[in-house]
Design an enzyme around this catalytic site. Structure first.
Site, PDB file in Angstrom:
ATOM      1  N   GLY A  87      40.628  36.658  51.681  1.00 48.41           N
ATOM      2  CA  GLY A  87      39.834  36.285  50.526  1.00 48.41           C
ATOM      3  C   GLY A  87      40.546  36.476  49.204  1.00 48.41           C
ATOM      4  O   GLY A  87      41.651  37.017  49.114  1.00 48.41           O
ATOM      5  N   HIS A  88      39.866  36.073  48.151  1.00 46.49           N
ATOM      6  CA  HIS A  88      40.417  36.081  46.795  1.00 46.49           C
ATOM      7  C   HIS A  88      40.670  37.505  46.303  1.00 46.49           C
ATOM      8  O   HIS A  88      39.872  38.409  46.503  1.00 46.49           O
ATOM      9  CB  HIS A  88      39.474  35.356  45.835  1.00 46.49           C
ATOM     10  CG  HIS A  88      38.062  35.864  45.884  1.00 46.49           C
ATOM     11  ND1 HIS A  88      37.613  36.934  45.150  1.00 46.49           N
ATOM     12  CD2 HIS A  88      36.997  35.437  46.610  1.00 46.49           C
ATOM     13  CE1 HIS A  88      36.337  37.147  45.393  1.00 46.49           C
ATOM     14  NE2 HIS A  88      35.939  36.246  46.292  1.00 46.49           N
ATOM     15  N   GLY A  89      41.838  37.692  45.703  1.00 41.88           N
ATOM     16  CA  GLY A  89      42.162  38.971  45.101  1.00 41.88           C
ATOM     17  C   GLY A  89      42.565  40.068  46.062  1.00 41.88           C
ATOM     18  O   GLY A  89      42.721  41.227  45.658  1.00 41.88           O
TER      19      GLY A  89
END
Length: 350
Positions: free
Chosen positions: A250-252
């Site tokens: 996922g993002h980050g």
């Protein structure tokens, strides 16, 4: 390739050649398992192999063998058989190196296929190969010796280091950065939009995802895996991390170096993964969780809180592996335990 050539190459490798016997110096054409090997094949026996495999070295039809130095039983048998062999500290590494000798990677011819589309201000290093129907966006940079197979899409402002291998139909989104010697397998997506939506009275408001993804040197990404970019900032995959097929990051998310993730692992946004973490198949990690260096999570583990370095965890929610094993052993006894408790309750109520 003659057996003596393999011996000389392995001496320069990482497998630790201890001894070898060259009697027939056969031509080695292919590699095979001990039970399936035939003439002109090379096979190996790993450290701590079970007895049924160890006994096969006397009957295997392989022309040459790679054998473990820590097994005195095997070494004694090796002295009696007529097959050529090498004794090594790490026979599995030697087998991997031998496969590289026997089966060199298919190298595309240098140059740009006539059907490839190259944008403006693209910088292409020496010895780069770009396959049919690939698309290279504006202001993208591709380092020397990189191979880009058919149908790959690199959006604008992508930075690709040297000696990368990007397989067919992979997509690398704008701003993404790859180090050197990365491998992106077919249909992987690097830098796609993170899953960001804000609830409002009128439904979901999309959160723009304007961050980037960074892959450090020697990262490998399996087929169909996705690594998302964040709304702001960076998603970072540490050096020498290996990602299997169908993994969602996922993002980050940030990972340390030398991690390994098996198929269907899912890591939610903002999770922080330390160095050398091993995630077995279908492990799930909640958002913003911190996982220390050297953690091992067994298959289907659900990690919903921070995990200290060096811990082995299992189950959902994740608990120490030894505790989980004890719980699992008792699980099938629960009906009997429940029955005993009911009987005690009835006696108590009399």
């Amino acid at each position: 390739m003659q057996f003596i050539e393999i011996v000389e190459k392995l001496k320069k490798g990482q497998s630790g050649v201890v001894d070898f016997k060259i009697k027939n110096n056969p031509v080695i054409l292919t590699a095979a398992s001990l039970e399936n090997a035939k003439d002109n094949d090379i096979s190996f026996l790993d450290n701590n192999s079970p007895l049924n495999l160890r006994n096969l070295i006397e009957t295997s039809k392989a022309s040459a063998l790679l054998l473990p130095a820590n097994d005195t039983y095997i070494i004694e048998i090796a002295k009696k058989i007529s097959v050529d062999w090498i004794i090594l500290k790490e026979p599995k590494i030697a087998f991997a190196e031998t496969l590289e000798f026997l089966y060199p990677s298919n190298v595309e011819s240098e140059g740009i296929h006539k059907s490839a589309v190259i944008g403006q201000n693209v910088k292409i290093g020496l010895g780069v190969s770009i396959g049919a129907n690939a698309y290279i966006g504006d202001n993208t940079e591709i380092g020397a010796g990189t191979i880009i197979h058919a149908g790959v899409v690199l959006y604008r402002n992508v930075r690709i280091g040297s000696k990368n291998l990007i397989h067919a139909n992979s997509v690398i989104h704008s701003g993404s950065k790859l180090g050197d010697k990365c491998v992106i397998n077919a249909n992987a997506v690097i830098g796609g939009e993170g899953f960001g939506f804000v609830p409002t009275s009128n439904g979901w408001k999309k959160m723009p995802q304007v961050g980037i993804v960074i892959l450090k040197n020697k990262v490998e990404v399996g087929s169909g895996s996705t690594i998302d970019r964040p709304s702001v900032g960076e998603t970072i995959i540490g050096e020498d991390t290996k990602i299997d097929n169908l993994v969602q990051i996922g993002h980050g998310v940030t990972t340390g170096k030398g991690c390994a993730m098996a198929a269907q692992v899912g890591i939610a946004g903002g999770a922080q993964i330390g160095d050398g973490v091993i995630l077995a198949g279908q492990v799930g990690i909640s958002n913003r969780v911190k996982i220390g260096d050297g953690v091992i999570a067994s298959s289907k583990t659900g990690i919903v809180s921070n995990i200290e370095a060096g811990t082995v965890v299992s189950g959902f929610p994740a608990i120490p592996n030894k505790l989980w094993l004890r719980c699992s052993a008792n699980f099938k006894k629960l009906p009997e335990i429940a029955k005993a408790i009911r009987q005690l309750d009835r006696k108590k109520s009399r």
